[in-house]
Design an enzyme around this catalytic site. Sequence first.
Site, mmCIF file in Angstrom:
data_model
loop_
_atom_site.group_PDB
_atom_site.id
_atom_site.type_symbol
_atom_site.label_atom_id
_atom_site.label_comp_id
_atom_site.label_asym_id
_atom_site.label_seq_id
_atom_site.Cartn_x
_atom_site.Cartn_y
_atom_site.Cartn_z
ATOM 1 N N HIS A 51 7.919 3.416 -4.955
ATOM 2 C CA HIS A 51 8.006 2.660 -6.036
ATOM 3 C C HIS A 51 9.208 2.044 -6.226
ATOM 4 C CE1 HIS A 51 6.958 2.269 -10.773
ATOM 5 N NE2 HIS A 51 7.230 0.987 -10.195
ATOM 6 N N HIS A 75 -1.637 10.246 -9.793
ATOM 7 C CA HIS A 75 -0.781 10.534 -10.987
ATOM 8 C C HIS A 75 -1.150 11.674 -11.334
ATOM 9 C CE1 HIS A 75 2.472 8.962 -13.726
ATOM 10 N NE2 HIS A 75 1.788 9.912 -14.676
ATOM 11 N N GLU A 121 4.400 0.582 -4.598
ATOM 12 C CA GLU A 121 4.076 0.312 -6.038
ATOM 13 C C GLU A 121 5.362 -0.601 -6.552
ATOM 14 O OE1 GLU A 121 2.215 4.903 -6.639
ATOM 15 O OE2 GLU A 121 4.166 4.361 -7.545
#
Length: 243
Positions: A45, A193, A72
């Site tokens: 990310h 997540h 991400e």
Amino acid sequence: MADLLLGVNIDHIATLRNARGTIYPDPVQAAFIAEQAGADGITVHLREDRRHITDRDVRILRQTIQTRMNLEMAVTDEMVDIACDIKPHFCCLVPEKRQEVTTEGGLDVAGQVDKMTLAVGRLADVGILVSLFIDADFRQIDAAVAAGAPYIEIHTGAYADASTVLERQAELMRIAKAATYAAGKGLKVNAGHGLTYHNVQPIAALPEMHELNIGHAIIGQAVMTGLAAAVTDMKVLMREARR
């Protein structure tokens, strides 16, 4: 049933590195180890504040990852420009707030379909497959289809954070229904997540799931399972120095 893929998020290797401003541990080396161990892809990310993964990391990883790179990122012009330049295999578009510790919820695709459609289109034009990180919500799934995304990633945070068995079962059912609905709309379904060694199997058992993206739990487990070997290696070096 097709094999379920594992994307390993290595952000927290960079978090550990950046905590001391050193050049180690190296996310590039971590990606190599994860791939050798069976990871089907590597997820990073690139946040707007660059709190862990950096632009340099992303560029080197794109050149060295042997499986698939999943980037991400927030839906901003800067991030879309970076992705179009680097051309990872996948981009997962996520919501982002500067104050948050980690991504707190899914994208509101339904509230910004035009913006999402533009971003998805720009990324697709350079050959990038796009996933939208959304809650297990039919309205958001319909919006993802409208935006032209071939993949969604269902946010499993509420499932992971459930404090009772009944709450977790309810969240699992919500995810299962959303996955079935999305697959029926022609979407590939990923999830991630908060997934850990203790809660992953009910999600992994859902037949529509294509890939799970897991990071923090794997990095945390690596610290525990590798700590004994790391201490032993250091003691060996110290003893050898005194010979």
